[in-house]
Design an enzyme around this catalytic site. Structure first.
Site, short mmCIF file in Angstrom:
data_model
loop_
_atom_site.label_atom_id
_atom_site.label_comp_id
_atom_site.label_asym_id
_atom_site.label_seq_id
_atom_site.Cartn_x
_atom_site.Cartn_y
_atom_site.Cartn_z
N HIS A 110 0.80 -1.21 0.00
CA HIS A 110 0.00 0.00 0.00
C HIS A 110 0.83 1.27 0.00
O HIS A 110 0.28 2.36 -0.02
CB HIS A 110 -0.91 0.00 1.23
CG HIS A 110 -0.18 0.11 2.53
ND1 HIS A 110 0.72 -0.84 2.95
CD2 HIS A 110 -0.19 1.07 3.50
CE1 HIS A 110 1.22 -0.50 4.13
NE2 HIS A 110 0.69 0.65 4.47
N CYS A 111 2.17 1.16 0.03
CA CYS A 111 3.01 2.35 0.15
C CYS A 111 3.99 2.54 -1.00
O CYS A 111 3.88 3.48 -1.77
CB CYS A 111 3.78 2.31 1.47
SG CYS A 111 2.77 2.65 2.93
N ILE A 112 4.96 1.64 -1.11
CA ILE A 112 6.11 1.90 -1.98
C ILE A 112 5.72 2.05 -3.45
O ILE A 112 6.25 2.91 -4.15
CB ILE A 112 7.19 0.82 -1.80
CG1 ILE A 112 7.61 0.75 -0.33
CG2 ILE A 112 8.41 1.14 -2.65
CD1 ILE A 112 8.62 -0.33 -0.03
N ASP A 165 3.17 5.78 -3.08
CA ASP A 165 3.48 7.06 -2.43
C ASP A 165 4.44 7.95 -3.20
O ASP A 165 4.23 9.17 -3.26
CB ASP A 165 4.02 6.81 -1.02
CG ASP A 165 3.02 6.08 -0.15
OD1 ASP A 165 1.84 6.00 -0.55
OD2 ASP A 165 3.40 5.60 0.93
#
Length: 437
Positions: A274-276, A279
């Site tokens: 859900h991030c790398i 974002d």
């Protein structure tokens, strides 16, 4: 006594009622930890199924201990609802909703906007609102702050607004929500102090105060961009090492012996989570507003996004050496979660690998003990059990997620051809045809 002092006293005495908007991978662990700290917590979610599970003490997040959720519900410290009117009951609320990218790789802040507007409807004087969702610098002051001010509340005096980025690493055995250091930046100094006070009363990790929400927002994106770029570097190194006949995994192990100036990152079939994968593109989008092109970030994105195709091309080459085409070959794909020992398939590169296998006419079966089914190729795909028969009948076995509970000895003994994208078989005897990324 003013609103600032009243709220600080409520937090100190554990009299404050805490709200958490979004009961997913970030929100539910946060809600449980706040309840365990002795606060009454109300969780908000638009999905009735999630609300029902929470209220029945049924856990659906791997980083939450089943007994903790059950106990907090039973003792009355935690409850969940879809009724946002109950925001009026809380003294502090954290927003932990998704911040995905749209089809054009631009930020989709609709969940944050909707949450801020719902909170504003029922907000009252003496309330703290903290955004935790990962987002671009400026979001808190551009979306959350105005929503509250439109109701006539004065940020820093009658209501307090801050940003504190979530730091959740699904499956991490050491660092969980409770013991991971927290960064907090408020719109005003009072906002920062109130938010920091709440987190210090809940968490064991250090709470680090910064000068503004924008600093905290940029800090979070910088964390993930750092990983994004370094993973791209090691993925590119893996491609080059393969062409040069050098074992990239051995190179990394040797480099790790340096006690300063080096941090080990590892190649793989692509980025997930859900991030790398998401974002850094918030930052590239925001940078355009300042007439700046983030070339390194975008190049890293190109490299990482191309890894699933690289895996397929390598698979084709390996099969070709066996006198077989990918079309019609039987392929066992071991692992669909984006990292080991979790059930999370968000942005998993294996989803793309499976699509490419189907596009190229391969007959594939997917094994993942954590994921009973997943959606790819415009349908729901059921995973299968890992058996010697499955491996023996496969023309090639792709190890795409290195789950700890895979029996690697059995995999090695029963597979004729293995393409290991995770170096998962490093400690077992390899089959004759064994290829690493």
């Amino acid at each position: 006594m003013n609103y600032y002092e009243q709220l600080l006293r409520k937090i100190e005495n554990k009299e404050a009622v805490i709200g958490v908007v979004g009961l997913g991978y970030v929100g539910l662990p946060l809600a449980v930890e706040k309840a365990k700290a002795g606060f009454k917590v109300i969780g908000f979610d638009i999905q009735q199924s999630r609300v029902d599970q929470v209220n029945n003490g049924i856990n659906y997040i791997g980083d939450v201990v089943d007994e903790d959720l059950h106990d907090m519900i039973k003792l009355g410290y935690l409850q969940a609802t879809t009724d946002y009117a109950r925001i009026a009951e809380v003294d502090a609320v954290a927003i932990a909703v998704p911040t995905p990218l749209d089809e054009h790789h631009q930020p989709d802040t609709s969940y944050v906007e909707s949450s801020a507007n719902e909170i504003a409807k029922y907000a009252h004087e003496g309330m703290l609102v903290v955004l935790e969702s990962t987002t671009y610098p400026g979001t808190t002051e551009e979306i959350v702050k105005p929503a509250l001010e439109e109701k006539g509340l004065v940020v820093g005096e009658t209501v307090f607004v801050a940003y504190s980025p979530e730091r959740v690493d699904p499956g991490n055995k050491v660092f969980k929500t409770k013991n991971t250091p927290k960064v907090v930046g408020g719109v005003t100094q009072k906002c920062t102090k109130v938010a920091a006070s709440l987190y210090r009363s809940v968490l064991e990790g250090d709470v680090y105060e910064v000068s503004s929400p924008a600093v905290a927002e940029m800090e979070k994106i910088f964390e993930n961009t750092f990983r994004h770029i370094n993973i791209a570097l090691v993925n590119e190194m893996a491609i080059l090492c393969e062409r040069m006949g050098i074992d990239v995994w051995e190179v990394i192990e040797a480099a790790k012996t340096k006690p300063y100036g080096f941090m080990a990152f590892y190649p793989g079939p692509g980025l997930g989570g859900h991030c790398i994968p998401i974002d850094p593109f918030y930052l590239t989008w925001k940078a355009r507003e300042y007439n700046y092109h983030t070339r390194l970030i975008e190049l890293a994105g190109e490299i990482n996004n191309a890894m699933p195709e690289y895996v397929i091309h390598r698979t084709m080459h390996i099969l070709n050496e066996e006198g077989k085409a990918l079309r019609g070959s039987k392929v066992a794909v071991l692992g669909v979660a984006y990292k080991k020992d979790i059930d999370d398939v968000r942005e998993s590169p294996v989803l793309k690998i499976v699509e490419l296998l189907e596009q190229n006419g391969a007959e594939f079966k997917v094994v993942d003990p954590y994921v009973p089914s997943f959606r790819s190729c415009n349908r729901v795909i059921e995973t299968v059990a890992l058996t010697p028969e499955l491996l023996q009948e496969s023309d090639i076995v792709l190890i795409t997620t290195d789950h700890s509970n895979f029996d690697y000895e059995m995999i090695a003994q029963n597979s004729s051809v293995i393409f290991d994208t995770r170096n998962a078989l490093k400690n077992v005897d390899k089959p004759n045809k064994y290829v690493k990324l």
